[in-house]
Design a protein around this motif. Structure first.
Motif, mmCIF file in Angstrom:
data_model
loop_
_atom_site.group_PDB
_atom_site.id
_atom_site.type_symbol
_atom_site.label_atom_id
_atom_site.label_comp_id
_atom_site.label_asym_id
_atom_site.label_seq_id
_atom_site.Cartn_x
_atom_site.Cartn_y
_atom_site.Cartn_z
ATOM 1 N N ARG A 40 0.842 -1.189 0.000
ATOM 2 C CA ARG A 40 0.000 0.000 0.000
ATOM 3 C C ARG A 40 0.873 1.233 0.000
ATOM 4 N NH1 ARG A 40 -0.171 1.707 5.435
ATOM 5 N NH2 ARG A 40 0.562 0.088 6.830
ATOM 6 N N ALA A 41 0.296 2.348 -0.394
ATOM 7 C CA ALA A 41 0.993 3.633 -0.388
ATOM 8 C C ALA A 41 0.534 4.427 0.832
ATOM 9 C CB ALA A 41 0.683 4.414 -1.658
ATOM 10 N N VAL A 42 1.483 5.131 1.442
ATOM 11 C CA VAL A 42 1.200 5.973 2.603
ATOM 12 C C VAL A 42 1.827 7.337 2.349
ATOM 13 C CG1 VAL A 42 1.505 6.275 5.084
ATOM 14 C CG2 VAL A 42 1.221 3.970 4.139
ATOM 15 N N VAL A 43 1.019 8.384 2.420
ATOM 16 C CA VAL A 43 1.524 9.740 2.215
ATOM 17 C C VAL A 43 1.408 10.523 3.517
ATOM 18 C CG1 VAL A 43 -0.686 10.644 1.368
ATOM 19 C CG2 VAL A 43 1.416 11.774 0.719
ATOM 20 N N THR A 44 2.452 11.293 3.825
ATOM 21 C CA THR A 44 2.419 12.171 4.997
ATOM 22 C C THR A 44 2.897 13.555 4.589
ATOM 23 O OG1 THR A 44 4.633 11.481 5.675
ATOM 24 C CG2 THR A 44 2.794 10.333 6.685
ATOM 25 N N VAL A 45 2.327 14.550 5.250
ATOM 26 C CA VAL A 45 2.684 15.943 5.014
ATOM 27 C C VAL A 45 2.902 16.595 6.362
ATOM 28 C CG1 VAL A 45 1.928 18.144 4.023
ATOM 29 C CG2 VAL A 45 1.288 15.994 2.918
ATOM 30 N N GLY A 46 3.987 17.338 6.505
ATOM 31 C CA GLY A 46 4.278 18.011 7.760
ATOM 32 C C GLY A 46 4.335 19.510 7.582
ATOM 33 N N GLY A 47 4.269 20.200 8.717
ATOM 34 C CA GLY A 47 4.295 21.663 8.698
ATOM 35 C C GLY A 47 2.917 22.221 8.422
ATOM 36 N N GLY A 48 2.729 23.465 8.728
ATOM 37 C CA GLY A 48 1.435 24.093 8.499
ATOM 38 C C GLY A 48 0.433 23.717 9.567
ATOM 39 N N GLN A 49 -0.665 24.425 9.593
ATOM 40 C CA GLN A 49 -1.683 24.225 10.623
ATOM 41 C C GLN A 49 -2.972 23.638 10.087
ATOM 42 O OE1 GLN A 49 -1.132 24.623 13.915
ATOM 43 N NE2 GLN A 49 0.966 24.938 13.248
ATOM 44 N N LYS A 50 -3.016 23.253 8.829
ATOM 45 C CA LYS A 50 -4.254 22.699 8.305
ATOM 46 C C LYS A 50 -3.976 21.372 7.619
ATOM 47 C CE LYS A 50 -4.500 24.816 3.773
ATOM 48 N NZ LYS A 50 -5.346 25.584 2.880
ATOM 49 N N SER A 51 -5.018 20.618 7.397
ATOM 50 C CA SER A 51 -4.856 19.329 6.737
ATOM 51 C C SER A 51 -4.885 19.514 5.223
ATOM 52 C CB SER A 51 -5.951 18.371 7.190
ATOM 53 O OG SER A 51 -7.216 18.866 6.812
ATOM 54 N N VAL A 52 -4.368 18.532 4.527
ATOM 55 C CA VAL A 52 -4.403 18.525 3.069
ATOM 56 C C VAL A 52 -5.267 17.355 2.620
ATOM 57 C CG1 VAL A 52 -2.132 19.615 2.878
ATOM 58 C CG2 VAL A 52 -2.319 17.135 2.792
ATOM 59 N N GLY A 53 -5.705 17.399 1.379
ATOM 60 C CA GLY A 53 -6.546 16.337 0.848
ATOM 61 C C GLY A 53 -5.835 15.569 -0.239
ATOM 62 N N VAL A 54 -6.293 14.358 -0.488
ATOM 63 C CA VAL A 54 -5.811 13.526 -1.594
ATOM 64 C C VAL A 54 -6.903 13.539 -2.654
ATOM 65 C CG1 VAL A 54 -5.154 11.211 -2.326
ATOM 66 C CG2 VAL A 54 -4.412 12.066 -0.093
ATOM 67 N N LEU A 55 -6.559 13.997 -3.854
ATOM 68 C CA LEU A 55 -7.521 14.063 -4.948
ATOM 69 C C LEU A 55 -7.631 12.709 -5.636
ATOM 70 C CD1 LEU A 55 -6.528 17.493 -6.500
ATOM 71 C CD2 LEU A 55 -8.495 16.985 -5.059
ATOM 72 N N ALA A 56 -8.839 12.221 -5.764
ATOM 73 C CA ALA A 56 -9.063 10.930 -6.407
ATOM 74 C C ALA A 56 -9.333 11.114 -7.898
ATOM 75 C CB ALA A 56 -10.216 10.200 -5.745
ATOM 76 N N GLY A 57 -10.290 11.960 -8.233
ATOM 77 C CA GLY A 57 -10.673 12.162 -9.628
ATOM 78 C C GLY A 57 -11.635 11.086 -10.085
ATOM 79 N N PRO A 58 -12.249 11.279 -11.247
ATOM 80 C CA PRO A 58 -13.194 10.292 -11.779
ATOM 81 C C PRO A 58 -12.464 9.046 -12.279
ATOM 82 C CG PRO A 58 -12.871 12.062 -13.353
ATOM 83 C CD PRO A 58 -12.117 12.451 -12.102
ATOM 84 N N ALA A 59 -13.182 7.946 -12.400
ATOM 85 C CA ALA A 59 -12.588 6.667 -12.817
ATOM 86 C C ALA A 59 -11.881 6.772 -14.166
ATOM 87 C CB ALA A 59 -13.665 5.585 -12.865
ATOM 88 N N GLU A 60 -12.417 7.592 -15.064
ATOM 89 C CA GLU A 60 -11.807 7.691 -16.401
ATOM 90 C C GLU A 60 -10.573 8.588 -16.424
ATOM 91 O OE1 GLU A 60 -15.062 10.738 -16.065
ATOM 92 O OE2 GLU A 60 -14.933 8.613 -15.646
ATOM 93 N N ALA A 61 -10.333 9.336 -15.359
ATOM 94 C CA ALA A 61 -9.166 10.221 -15.295
ATOM 95 C C ALA A 61 -8.700 10.369 -13.840
ATOM 96 C CB ALA A 61 -9.490 11.579 -15.896
#
Length: 108
Positions: free
Chosen positions: A76-97
């Motif tokens: 599996r893939a695991v992404v982490t982001v540090g710094g800043g005071q807010k959360s970030v999102g992971v963009l999925a996009g539609p199945a065709e793109a």
């Protein structure tokens, strides 16, 4: 498995594993990024350091590894982001793109 985001090796051998992740809501204060691939009992680490988000607050990460897996082991893939005071999102996009993907194939 599209539901869990994990890849399960059907047979033992080497697998090419690839992760592409597009993050949204990234600010200049986010100063640490990591995209790791956890395969069986190993973790492959990609830490590109500080990345500059585009005008829309997005950053893309890509990482691929050749990893040995036993039949039935998962990756599996695991992404982490540090710094800043807010959360970030992971963009999925539609199945065709899709914007964020994780895949694997037998490379033996």
């Amino acid at each position: 498995d599209a539901g869990s985001g994990a890849f399960t090796a059907p047979v033992a051998g080497p697998y090419q594993l690839e992760a592409t992740v597009e993050l949204s809501g990234v600010s200049a204060a986010n100063d640490r990024f990591a995209l790791n691939i956890v395969a069986g009992d190993r973790t492959y680490v990609y830490e590109p350091g500080r990345l500059q988000p585009n005008a829309d607050g997005r950053v893309s990460l890509h990482y691929s590894v050749l990893a040995p897996l036993q039949a039935g082991q998962t990756a599996r893939a695991v992404v982490t982001v540090g710094g800043g005071q807010k959360s970030v999102g992971v963009l999925a996009g539609p199945a065709e793109a899709p914007r964020s993907t994780f895949s694997g194939f037998f490379a033996g």
